[in-house]
Motif scaffolding. Sequence first.
Motif, PDB file in Angstrom:
ATOM      1  N   ARG A   5     117.892 104.701  55.395  1.00 42.22           N
ATOM      2  CA  ARG A   5     119.017 104.270  56.198  1.00 42.22           C
ATOM      3  C   ARG A   5     118.502 103.554  57.441  1.00 42.22           C
ATOM      4  O   ARG A   5     117.474 103.909  57.998  1.00 42.22           O
ATOM      5  N   THR A   9     122.080 104.295  62.069  1.00 39.79           N
ATOM      6  CA  THR A   9     122.897 105.224  61.293  1.00 39.79           C
ATOM      7  C   THR A   9     123.743 106.126  62.191  1.00 39.79           C
ATOM      8  O   THR A   9     124.894 106.401  61.897  1.00 39.79           O
ATOM      9  N   HIS A 139     128.839 101.593  55.377  1.00 39.77           N
ATOM     10  CA  HIS A 139     127.619 102.399  55.473  1.00 39.77           C
ATOM     11  C   HIS A 139     127.586 103.490  54.410  1.00 39.77           C
ATOM     12  O   HIS A 139     126.584 103.673  53.716  1.00 39.77           O
ATOM     13  N   THR A 143     125.090 103.797  50.901  1.00 45.94           N
ATOM     14  CA  THR A 143     124.199 104.920  50.666  1.00 45.94           C
ATOM     15  C   THR A 143     124.607 105.757  49.458  1.00 45.94           C
ATOM     16  O   THR A 143     123.794 106.495  48.911  1.00 45.94           O
ATOM     17  N   THR A 167     123.818  97.138  55.861  1.00 43.76           N
ATOM     18  CA  THR A 167     123.459  98.342  55.106  1.00 43.76           C
ATOM     19  C   THR A 167     123.661  98.121  53.616  1.00 43.76           C
ATOM     20  O   THR A 167     122.868  98.608  52.797  1.00 43.76           O
TER      21      THR A 167
END
Length: 228
Positions: A5, A9, A139, A143, A167
């Motif tokens: 990340r 973050t 974000h 992920t 991201t």
Amino acid sequence: MLKRRPKDTKRFRSEPKKRIAQAPRPPRNRGKFLVVGIGASAGGLDACKNLLGSLSASKGMAFILVQHLDPTHESMMVELLAAHTSMTVVQAMDGMPIEPDHFYVIPPGTYLSVDEGALRLSQPLARHGARLPFDYLLHTLATNFGPRAVCVILSGTGTDGSLGLKTIKENRGLVIVQDPEEAAFDGMPRSAIMTGAVDFVLPVAKIGEALVTYDQQMAGSDKHSGHP
């Protein structure tokens, strides 16, 4: 393998804290379809209607719309968009599983994220000041879904999405921006383009085709790697 990340973050993770309890969350397989995050504000409703019109061949994907809305009024987005697509259009609820051929709309006054294949709703802590709900969604989308995460930025003012799209790229996803010359309000598209991390700048009518092409590439990659 997903990359680490980014250093910022904490900015995303510190925004919403108070979770809205709703439906229970069943486990989901996160690796088999594209999940497309769509960000828009001023002029975004018309752009989103036109986008839906370009998605006739986009079967098997899920879409999550973060439209900047007045937090003091009920949203009519579900009703306004449902007439333009055969997908199931629903307002997002906490714990709702992310399903293919579904179009999820953020409720007013909330932050929306994804976790383990389900939607999560949170209340922003600050009542005033800049809110970047699309950055926050992107974000978590990146992920959780890696290369199957897609960012689409449509008409709007401000810069929301310009941080989160980085991201998406760092996790090997795809970033598409509406052509600012076409957008009713070009702030969000131009801010995104300035990052240098955008894959395609397209008229809304061409975005569906780009999504189908990317989906086919992902399917081909799975077949080549031996994944079912």
